[in-house]
Design a protein around this motif. Sequence first.
Motif, PDB file in Angstrom:
ATOM      1  N   SER A  31       0.841  -1.215   0.000  1.00  0.00           N
ATOM      2  CA  SER A  31       0.000   0.000   0.000  1.00  0.00           C
ATOM      3  C   SER A  31       0.869   1.256   0.000  1.00  0.00           C
ATOM      4  O   SER A  31       0.647   2.181  -0.795  1.00  0.00           O
ATOM      5  CB  SER A  31      -0.919   0.019   1.225  1.00  0.00           C
ATOM      6  OG  SER A  31      -1.623  -1.186   1.331  1.00  0.00           O
ATOM      7  N   HIS A  66       9.613  -1.923   8.665  1.00  0.00           N
ATOM      8  CA  HIS A  66      10.008  -3.062   7.811  1.00  0.00           C
ATOM      9  C   HIS A  66      10.044  -2.627   6.359  1.00  0.00           C
ATOM     10  O   HIS A  66       9.182  -1.868   5.911  1.00  0.00           O
ATOM     11  CB  HIS A  66       9.012  -4.220   7.958  1.00  0.00           C
ATOM     12  CG  HIS A  66       8.835  -4.660   9.372  1.00  0.00           C
ATOM     13  ND1 HIS A  66       7.802  -4.211  10.160  1.00  0.00           N
ATOM     14  CD2 HIS A  66       9.583  -5.473  10.142  1.00  0.00           C
ATOM     15  CE1 HIS A  66       7.916  -4.740  11.363  1.00  0.00           C
ATOM     16  NE2 HIS A  66       8.994  -5.498  11.385  1.00  0.00           N
ATOM     17  N   SER A  87       2.914  -7.819   3.573  1.00  0.00           N
ATOM     18  CA  SER A  87       3.086  -7.864   2.115  1.00  0.00           C
ATOM     19  C   SER A  87       3.978  -8.993   1.571  1.00  0.00           C
ATOM     20  O   SER A  87       3.635  -9.586   0.546  1.00  0.00           O
ATOM     21  CB  SER A  87       3.584  -6.506   1.623  1.00  0.00           C
ATOM     22  OG  SER A  87       2.572  -5.544   1.807  1.00  0.00           O
ATOM     23  N   ASN A  94      -1.991 -12.930  -5.978  1.00  0.00           N
ATOM     24  CA  ASN A  94      -2.633 -12.894  -7.296  1.00  0.00           C
ATOM     25  C   ASN A  94      -3.832 -11.947  -7.292  1.00  0.00           C
ATOM     26  O   ASN A  94      -4.092 -11.261  -6.300  1.00  0.00           O
ATOM     27  CB  ASN A  94      -3.027 -14.303  -7.748  1.00  0.00           C
ATOM     28  CG  ASN A  94      -4.078 -14.931  -6.889  1.00  0.00           C
ATOM     29  OD1 ASN A  94      -4.691 -14.271  -6.048  1.00  0.00           O
ATOM     30  ND2 ASN A  94      -4.308 -16.207  -7.093  1.00  0.00           N
ATOM     31  N   LEU A 111       7.710   4.493  14.603  1.00  0.00           N
ATOM     32  CA  LEU A 111       7.027   5.641  15.199  1.00  0.00           C
ATOM     33  C   LEU A 111       5.997   5.201  16.228  1.00  0.00           C
ATOM     34  O   LEU A 111       5.322   4.190  16.041  1.00  0.00           O
ATOM     35  CB  LEU A 111       6.328   6.460  14.112  1.00  0.00           C
ATOM     36  CG  LEU A 111       7.226   7.097  13.054  1.00  0.00           C
ATOM     37  CD1 LEU A 111       6.448   8.123  12.240  1.00  0.00           C
ATOM     38  CD2 LEU A 111       8.449   7.761  13.659  1.00  0.00           C
ATOM     39  N   GLY A 121      -7.025  -6.122   4.175  1.00  0.00           N
ATOM     40  CA  GLY A 121      -7.356  -7.553   4.323  1.00  0.00           C
ATOM     41  C   GLY A 121      -6.547  -8.443   3.397  1.00  0.00           C
ATOM     42  O   GLY A 121      -5.321  -8.322   3.311  1.00  0.00           O
ATOM     43  N   TYR A 174      -2.901  -6.409  -2.815  1.00  0.00           N
ATOM     44  CA  TYR A 174      -2.272  -6.314  -4.146  1.00  0.00           C
ATOM     45  C   TYR A 174      -3.324  -6.072  -5.217  1.00  0.00           C
ATOM     46  O   TYR A 174      -3.165  -5.195  -6.072  1.00  0.00           O
ATOM     47  CB  TYR A 174      -1.480  -7.599  -4.462  1.00  0.00           C
ATOM     48  CG  TYR A 174      -0.184  -7.683  -3.699  1.00  0.00           C
ATOM     49  CD1 TYR A 174       1.013  -7.264  -4.265  1.00  0.00           C
ATOM     50  CD2 TYR A 174      -0.159  -8.169  -2.392  1.00  0.00           C
ATOM     51  CE1 TYR A 174       2.208  -7.332  -3.561  1.00  0.00           C
ATOM     52  CE2 TYR A 174       1.026  -8.232  -1.671  1.00  0.00           C
ATOM     53  CZ  TYR A 174       2.208  -7.812  -2.259  1.00  0.00           C
ATOM     54  OH  TYR A 174       3.385  -7.874  -1.545  1.00  0.00           O
ATOM     55  N   GLN A 175      -4.393  -6.857  -5.157  1.00  0.00           N
ATOM     56  CA  GLN A 175      -5.367  -6.776  -6.252  1.00  0.00           C
ATOM     57  C   GLN A 175      -6.172  -5.476  -6.209  1.00  0.00           C
ATOM     58  O   GLN A 175      -6.822  -5.122  -7.186  1.00  0.00           O
ATOM     59  CB  GLN A 175      -6.277  -8.009  -6.249  1.00  0.00           C
ATOM     60  CG  GLN A 175      -7.160  -8.155  -5.034  1.00  0.00           C
ATOM     61  CD  GLN A 175      -7.682  -9.573  -4.887  1.00  0.00           C
ATOM     62  OE1 GLN A 175      -6.991 -10.545  -5.230  1.00  0.00           O
ATOM     63  NE2 GLN A 175      -8.890  -9.737  -4.406  1.00  0.00           N
TER      64      GLN A 175
HETATM   65  P1  FAD Z   1       1.966  -4.190   5.392  1.00  0.00           P
HETATM   66  O1  FAD Z   1       2.526  -4.980   4.281  1.00  0.00           O
HETATM   67  O2  FAD Z   1       1.727  -4.917   6.679  1.00  0.00           O
HETATM   68  O3  FAD Z   1       2.956  -2.987   5.638  1.00  0.00           O
HETATM   69  C1  FAD Z   1       2.864  -2.140   6.754  1.00  0.00           C
HETATM   70  C2  FAD Z   1       4.067  -1.227   6.749  1.00  0.00           C
HETATM   71  O4  FAD Z   1       3.919  -0.262   7.795  1.00  0.00           O
HETATM   72  C3  FAD Z   1       5.396  -1.947   7.028  1.00  0.00           C
HETATM   73  O5  FAD Z   1       6.442  -1.371   6.283  1.00  0.00           O
HETATM   74  C4  FAD Z   1       5.608  -1.669   8.517  1.00  0.00           C
HETATM   75  O6  FAD Z   1       6.953  -1.771   8.933  1.00  0.00           O
HETATM   76  C5  FAD Z   1       5.104  -0.250   8.584  1.00  0.00           C
HETATM   77  N1  FAD Z   1       4.761   0.179   9.943  1.00  0.00           N
HETATM   78  C6  FAD Z   1       3.711  -0.236  10.695  1.00  0.00           C
HETATM   79  N2  FAD Z   1       3.714   0.405  11.886  1.00  0.00           N
HETATM   80  C7  FAD Z   1       4.778   1.245  11.878  1.00  0.00           C
HETATM   81  C8  FAD Z   1       5.312   2.175  12.804  1.00  0.00           C
HETATM   82  N3  FAD Z   1       4.723   2.387  13.988  1.00  0.00           N
HETATM   83  N4  FAD Z   1       6.434   2.863  12.484  1.00  0.00           N
HETATM   84  C9  FAD Z   1       7.044   2.665  11.288  1.00  0.00           C
HETATM   85  N5  FAD Z   1       6.560   1.795  10.354  1.00  0.00           N
HETATM   86  C10 FAD Z   1       5.450   1.090  10.651  1.00  0.00           C
HETATM   87  N6  FAD Z   1      -3.527  -9.792  -1.335  1.00  0.00           N
HETATM   88  C11 FAD Z   1      -3.807  -9.871  -2.665  1.00  0.00           C
HETATM   89  O7  FAD Z   1      -4.210  -8.867  -3.263  1.00  0.00           O
HETATM   90  N7  FAD Z   1      -3.684 -11.038  -3.340  1.00  0.00           N
HETATM   91  C12 FAD Z   1      -3.265 -12.193  -2.723  1.00  0.00           C
HETATM   92  O8  FAD Z   1      -3.141 -13.226  -3.367  1.00  0.00           O
HETATM   93  C13 FAD Z   1      -2.976 -12.146  -1.339  1.00  0.00           C
HETATM   94  N8  FAD Z   1      -2.566 -13.246  -0.680  1.00  0.00           N
HETATM   95  C14 FAD Z   1      -2.269 -13.171   0.652  1.00  0.00           C
HETATM   96  C15 FAD Z   1      -1.805 -14.329   1.319  1.00  0.00           C
HETATM   97  C16 FAD Z   1      -1.441 -14.267   2.659  1.00  0.00           C
HETATM   98  C17 FAD Z   1      -0.949 -15.511   3.347  1.00  0.00           C
HETATM   99  C18 FAD Z   1      -1.523 -13.029   3.349  1.00  0.00           C
HETATM  100  C19 FAD Z   1      -1.107 -12.929   4.785  1.00  0.00           C
HETATM  101  C20 FAD Z   1      -1.982 -11.902   2.706  1.00  0.00           C
HETATM  102  C21 FAD Z   1      -2.373 -11.953   1.363  1.00  0.00           C
HETATM  103  N9  FAD Z   1      -2.851 -10.827   0.679  1.00  0.00           N
HETATM  104  C22 FAD Z   1      -3.124 -10.889  -0.657  1.00  0.00           C
HETATM  105  C23 FAD Z   1      -3.106  -9.566   1.400  1.00  0.00           C
HETATM  106  C24 FAD Z   1      -1.954  -8.586   1.304  1.00  0.00           C
HETATM  107  O9  FAD Z   1      -0.752  -9.234   1.620  1.00  0.00           O
HETATM  108  C25 FAD Z   1      -2.209  -7.410   2.269  1.00  0.00           C
HETATM  109  O10 FAD Z   1      -3.482  -6.843   2.056  1.00  0.00           O
HETATM  110  C26 FAD Z   1      -1.151  -6.323   2.029  1.00  0.00           C
HETATM  111  O11 FAD Z   1       0.133  -6.881   2.068  1.00  0.00           O
HETATM  112  C27 FAD Z   1      -1.263  -5.195   3.049  1.00  0.00           C
HETATM  113  O12 FAD Z   1      -0.230  -4.300   2.745  1.00  0.00           O
HETATM  114  P2  FAD Z   1       0.045  -2.977   3.590  1.00  0.00           P
HETATM  115  O13 FAD Z   1       1.099  -2.241   2.850  1.00  0.00           O
HETATM  116  O14 FAD Z   1      -1.251  -2.284   3.833  1.00  0.00           O
HETATM  117  O15 FAD Z   1       0.563  -3.498   5.003  1.00  0.00           O
END
Ligand code: FAD
Length: 363
Positions: A13, A35, A46, A52, A173, A333, A337-338
């Motif tokens: 995201s 991270h 992520s 997919n 943070l 959730g 990615y999608q």
């Molecule tokens: P995250 O990837 O969790 O990133 C959060 C970021 O915020 C990290 O860099 C973290 O370090 C940072 N952060 C958090 N708090 C702080 C803080 N206090 N200070 C500094 N940094 C902080 N989605 C699909 O579209 N297709 C799929 O096929 C799919 N398969 C999946 C399979 C599995 C097993 C799982 C677990 C998830 C799957 N997903 C899929 C969902 C997808 O992985 C998540 O919706 C997505 O990764 C969320 O991304 P994000 O960037 O919002 O959060």
Amino acid sequence: MMNNIVVLGAGVSGLTTAYLLSQDPSNKITVLAKHMPGDYDIEYASPWAGANYMPVGKEGSAHHKWELNTWPALKEIAEKYPEAGIHFRGTLIYNRKKDQETDTGKWFSELTQPNPWYKDVVPDFKSIPSDQLAPGVDNGQEFTSVCINTAVYLPWLVGQCLKNGAVFKRAVLKHIADAANAHHTGERADVVINCTGLSSKTLGGVVDDKMYPARGQIVVVRNDPGPMISTSGTDDGEDEALYIMTRAAGGGTILGGSYQKHNWSGIPDMNLANRIMKRCIDICPSLVKEGQGIEGLDIIRHGVGLRPLREGGTRIEKDKVDGVAIVHNYGHGGFGYQASFGCAYSAVSLVKEILQNKSRAKL
Ligand code: FAD
């Protein structure tokens, strides 16, 4: 006029939002995160994703719009940038009506219905004739989707942002407003984008009680069965899932899975792993050599990630915390990615509104 922007979070995201914003040379962007791509951690969803494109947003919802708007971007990247680690893959979806009321069945209800909105979005959509369905399967469909090798794609997004001048910094943070003081220029940020996923539950200034995890366990193997497969559920438990997807560029095949709400455990459960491997072979015997069972799987690793779910859906909105302008983009959730580009387009348009107001105030 230059705009100082901090993106907090380097999951899909944060990186997609930073990538879009970095295409405008008047934006000076700092991506700040605990991270980064390359890390594997239970607080970082992520890297664990398949990932997919299997749309799950209900027709007419904002979620539907985000997934609809994401397909063209993923398709373009798959076609034009092989180095991004996204490839096209045939996809088979099987639905059993008996899964309708389970957690997994509800999650996949749009994906598995016979006449879904996405039939006009993805290429080659076809219903599978009922005489070709296994016993117990009520309907099935096939289409072409993409599979993303997250270990290649996330660094590719970082590379695009770096090429456009963004700066990456590690930081942990306690409060969202602190991000405004962490811009790499030393100046105060005009806007902070909150892409902290599940951590928005505890991050100061956000503390969103509506966030909760849906635990996903996977097995990554070297075997390559061909098409991607997903079902509406399994006979092993109402929160267990069955999906198979082979990542681009030698990323291995992901065998899934589970959808265990409110379960925070980051440790792979080996009983669940055995059930996952067994049912993947049952539905797709070509995963292993003829006559083999799970001993025919060449395991790379077991993994667990927490899908950042939010009651009421993903939060993409403007906010002001301690005088700092914030745009939230979290709570994606199992669809981060999608829906990544669709969500990031919405977040970017809110950022533009804030920056326009800033320009007007300075006139
Ligand atoms: P995250 O990837 O969790 O990133 C959060 C970021 O915020 C990290 O860099 C973290 O370090 C940072 N952060 C958090 N708090 C702080 C803080 N206090 N200070 C500094 N940094 C902080 N989605 C699909 O579209 N297709 C799929 O096929 C799919 N398969 C999946 C399979 C599995 C097993 C799982 C677990 C998830 C799957 N997903 C899929 C969902 C997808 O992985 C998540 O919706 C997505 O990764 C969320 O991304 P994000 O960037 O919002 O959060």
